[in-house]
Enzyme design. Structure first.
Site, PDB file in Angstrom:
ATOM      1  N   ARG A 121       0.796  -1.089   0.002  1.00 35.02           N
ATOM      2  CA  ARG A 121      -0.024  -0.112  -0.089  1.00 35.02           C
ATOM      3  C   ARG A 121       0.823   1.405   0.013  1.00 35.02           C
ATOM      4  O   ARG A 121       1.985   1.192   0.309  1.00 35.02           O
ATOM      5  CB  ARG A 121      -0.892   0.081   1.195  1.00 35.02           C
ATOM      6  N   LYS A 186       3.807  -8.679  10.897  1.00 34.72           N
ATOM      7  CA  LYS A 186       2.793  -9.013   9.850  1.00 34.72           C
ATOM      8  C   LYS A 186       3.112 -10.259   8.891  1.00 34.72           C
ATOM      9  O   LYS A 186       4.135 -10.855   8.548  1.00 34.72           O
ATOM     10  CB  LYS A 186       3.581  -7.616   8.859  1.00 34.72           C
ATOM     11  N   ARG A 325      -1.526   2.209  14.556  1.00 32.73           N
ATOM     12  CA  ARG A 325      -0.607   1.739  15.551  1.00 32.73           C
ATOM     13  C   ARG A 325      -1.191   1.412  17.013  1.00 32.73           C
ATOM     14  O   ARG A 325      -2.072   2.326  17.389  1.00 32.73           O
ATOM     15  CB  ARG A 325       0.695   2.488  15.490  1.00 32.73           C
TER      16      ARG A 325
END
Ligand code: ATP
Ligand code: BTN
Length: 328
Positions: A121, A186, A325
């Site tokens: 992204r 991730k 976050r």
């Protein structure tokens, strides 16, 4: 080196056994010196070979290459309408489908062993080493415009999480808007791109990258904590998970999702997303192009918008170029 020679070489070495230089040379129809050069290329791709005098070359542990027939054989019946293209190397599976979106039929899937220009992204790069992970994109045509697709990227995360869970992996969570995490790191990324008429007939390309078995040395350019399926499987006492099977499960789930989404929208997916929400009831900070918002993540609404409890009351944040976050 020609792609078909690379494929042939890998197809032989994939069994994890030793093969002599002359055997490989005969197979490719080239000299032993040329074989050696080809093997050098493999090592440049991050594929580490073992060589032993007298025995030849071997790929320790073997390698599971992607196979259109294996993936197709593991897909659910409804996913039979998808048309699969498996490539050894592409710039980006998303770019490839986006550039042909007008010509290709709905349901085309591009899957690659490696991407030379994988995209994340916000213009970031997606690290995409050869034959280690999954990189694929699916093209789908919608008639009802972008409004029909609200919340879809969140539902794609659910498809990935449920595919992993169907193979026994536990602890997968979803970070709004569309990151897939495990142990807070991730595990997979999702990139949705659209072309055509945002108010009418449009093409959607859904790109999915899943870290399956990536060596640390191949991930030096990743600037945030990451994890792969192989390390989760090991920690959870599971047998190694096949990339072909995982790919087939995600594609089957995506096919179900895309077939029903125009009719039912995100409502059918909301609870499933919430059940896996990362940072639920925890303080978070959202960064958009223009501002930062702090608050407690209380969930998502029926359109997939993020609900934040802030000092100024409950705020709804819609997707886009937003970064979330933890504040704790
Ligand atoms: P956010 O948008 O909330 O900031 P993010 O930090 O995950 O999320 P994205 O833009 O969604 O950022 O993803 C791109 C980032 O993903 C890159 O900056 C890079 O650090 C990381 N990345 C690239 N390749 C991989 C990979 N194979 N596995 C995990 N992370 C990767
Ligand atoms: C992100 O989290 O930033 C999204 C990453 C998306 C990566 C996948 S890999 C397959 C497809 N092709 C690309 O170039 N990107 C997506």
């Amino acid at each position: 080196m020609q792609q078909d020679q690379l494929q042939s070489l890998l197809a032989v070495l994939a069994d994890g056994e030793y093969h002599s230089g002359s055997e490989l040379g005969e197979l490719l129809g080239v000299s032993r010196a040329a074989v050696w050069k080809h093997l050098q290329k493999l090592s440049e791709l991050g594929i580490e070979l073992d060589s032993s005098r007298g025995r030849g070359y071997c790929l320790p542990g073997g390698l599971e290459l992607l196979s259109e027939s294996k993936i197709a054989a593991c897909m659910s019946a409804n996913a039979a309408l998808l048309s699969l293209e498996v490539l050894p190397l592409v710039d980006s599976t998303n770019t490839r489908l986006m550039s042909r979106a007008e010509q290709l039929p709905s349901g085309v899937v591009c899957i690659a062993e490696q991407q030379s220009a994988g995209r994340g992204r916000r213009g970031r790069a997606w690290v995409s080493p050869f034959a280690r992970n999954l990189y694929f994109s699916m093209l789908w045509r919608f008639d009802g415009g972008a409004a029909e697709l609200e919340g879809l990227s969140l539902a794609v995360g659910v498809c990935i999480a449920e595919a992993l869970e169907s193979l026994g992996v536990v602890g997968v969570s979803l970070k709004w808007p569309n990151d897939v995490l495990a142990d807070g790191k991730k595990l997979a990324g999702i990139l949705l791109e659209m072309s055509g008429d945002p108010a009418g007939a449009c093409h959607l390309v859904i790109g999915v990258g899943i870290n399956v078995d990536m060596a640390a040395a191949q991930a030096l350019d990743i600037d945030q904590p990451w994890v792969d399926v192989a390390s989760l499987a090991r920690a959870q006492g599971l047998a190694p998970i096949s990339r072909n099977v995982l790919c087939a499960r995600v594609l089957s789930n995506l096919c179900d999702l895309l077939s029903e989404y125009p009719e039912y929208g995100f409502a059918r997916w909301r609870e499933r997303w919430m059940a896996r929400a990362a940072h639920l009831n925890k303080p978070v900070r959202l960064t958009t192009a223009s501002q930062q918002i702090q608050g407690v993540l209380v969930g998502v609404d029926v359109s997939g918008a993020l609900k934040l409890a802030t000092d100024a009351g409950e705020q709804l944040v819609y997707g886009g170029e937003v970064s979330l976050r933890s504040e704790s």
